[in-house]
Design a protein around this motif. Structure first.
Motif, PDB file in Angstrom:
ATOM      1  N   CYS A   1       0.853  -1.197   0.000  1.00  0.00           N
ATOM      2  CA  CYS A   1       0.000   0.000   0.000  1.00  0.00           C
ATOM      3  C   CYS A   1       0.877   1.231   0.000  1.00  0.00           C
ATOM      4  O   CYS A   1       1.711   1.403   0.896  1.00  0.00           O
ATOM      5  CB  CYS A   1      -0.932   0.008   1.217  1.00  0.00           C
TER       6      CYS A   1
ATOM      7  N   CYS B   1       0.171   3.521   3.459  1.00  0.00           N
ATOM      8  CA  CYS B   1       0.611   3.105   4.803  1.00  0.00           C
ATOM      9  C   CYS B   1       1.849   2.210   4.753  1.00  0.00           C
ATOM     10  O   CYS B   1       2.368   1.826   5.796  1.00  0.00           O
ATOM     11  CB  CYS B   1      -0.514   2.411   5.555  1.00  0.00           C
TER      12      CYS B   1
ATOM     13  N   CYS C   1      -7.323   1.490   5.652  1.00  0.00           N
ATOM     14  CA  CYS C   1      -5.938   1.970   5.689  1.00  0.00           C
ATOM     15  C   CYS C   1      -5.802   3.009   6.794  1.00  0.00           C
ATOM     16  O   CYS C   1      -6.644   3.900   6.905  1.00  0.00           O
ATOM     17  CB  CYS C   1      -5.576   2.576   4.332  1.00  0.00           C
ATOM     18  N   PRO C   2      -4.739   2.941   7.587  1.00  0.00           N
ATOM     19  CA  PRO C   2      -4.572   3.929   8.661  1.00  0.00           C
ATOM     20  C   PRO C   2      -4.353   5.346   8.129  1.00  0.00           C
ATOM     21  O   PRO C   2      -4.516   6.315   8.872  1.00  0.00           O
ATOM     22  CB  PRO C   2      -3.342   3.426   9.426  1.00  0.00           C
TER      23      PRO C   2
ATOM     24  N   HIS D   1      -6.725   0.709   1.499  1.00  0.00           N
ATOM     25  CA  HIS D   1      -5.366   0.629   0.965  1.00  0.00           C
ATOM     26  C   HIS D   1      -5.352   0.959  -0.524  1.00  0.00           C
ATOM     27  O   HIS D   1      -6.302   0.659  -1.262  1.00  0.00           O
ATOM     28  CB  HIS D   1      -4.799  -0.782   1.168  1.00  0.00           C
TER      29      HIS D   1
HETATM   30 ZN   LIG Z   1      -2.729   1.258   3.539  1.00  0.00          ZN
END
Ligand SMILES: [Zn+2]
Ligand SMILES: [Zn+2]
Ligand SMILES: [Zn+2]
Length: 205
Positions: A71, A74, A88-89, A94
């Protein structure tokens, strides 16, 4: 609940990926394996020698699974074979644009390496499950490894062929790529912390 599908229906792809020892997919019987070796004109004895370069001596069964990608937001490795790409953070899901096609070894107890890496069925990433904490998950709570196989990563094997800049984050337990200028967003806050990590090598198609 989603499962990450096994690669066994993609044997042809993996036979082409015969750079070192990947000619033997775990879904094959030994007889089929031997037949394949004869068809391709590779001596079984010679191949066993090749295998022993990377794995414990003797006949080693190696199962591999594709559909893993990086990704760009991240930096984590996540599974793309399910309908959901996973939270996704860095926000949203992602984004795998620009990623190579990664191949992971799973459920192969005789392969040398570090096992107990698991797929999270919530955020789709690969995370280490051998510590007391499972690590914060971008989808909320901690990672959930139900339905995952047992993945084996090559750790501190500098001569193993593949991409070498992968690291373990002590905060979220995720495998993430550390070869870019910026570290990726960590679901535990801030960016990943790879200070305590060894060097992981991933096979890339
Ligand atoms: Zn991600
Ligand atoms: Zn997760
Ligand atoms: Zn992290």
């Amino acid at each position: 609940m989603a499962f990450n599908k096994n690669i066994q229906n993609k044997d042809a792809k993996f036979f082409r990926f015969g750079k070192f020892d990947s000619v033997f997919n775990g879904g094959q019987t030994r007889r089929k394996f031997l037949k394949y070796m004869m068809l391709t004109g590779i001596g079984v004895t010679g191949t066993t020698v090749t295998l022993s370069l990377w794995h414990k001596p003797g006949f080693t069964q190696v199962s591999r699974q594709g559909d893993w990608q990086w990704c760009r937001k991240c930096q984590a490795l996540s599974f793309v074979g399910n309908d959901s790409l996973g939270a996704c953070p860095a926000g949203g899901v992602h984004n795998h644009r620009g990623s190579g096609e990664y191949v992971l070894i799973l459920d192969s107890p005789n392969v040398r390496g570090q096992d107990n890496w698991r797929w999270c069925n919530k955020c789709q990433v690969l995370a280490f499950a051998g510590n007391q904490t499972l690590g914060i998950c971008a989808a909320g709570g901690v990672h959930n490894h139900q339905g995952s196989g047992n993945y084996v990563l090559k750790l501190n094997e500098p001569n193993y062929p593949g991409q070498k800049e992968w690291r373990w984050c002590i905060k979220c337990q995720e495998l993430n790529f550390a070869g870019n200028d910026s570290l990726g967003s960590c679901p535990a806050g801030g960016v990943h912390n790879n200070i305590s990590s060894g060097a992981y090598t991933l096979e890339i198609l």
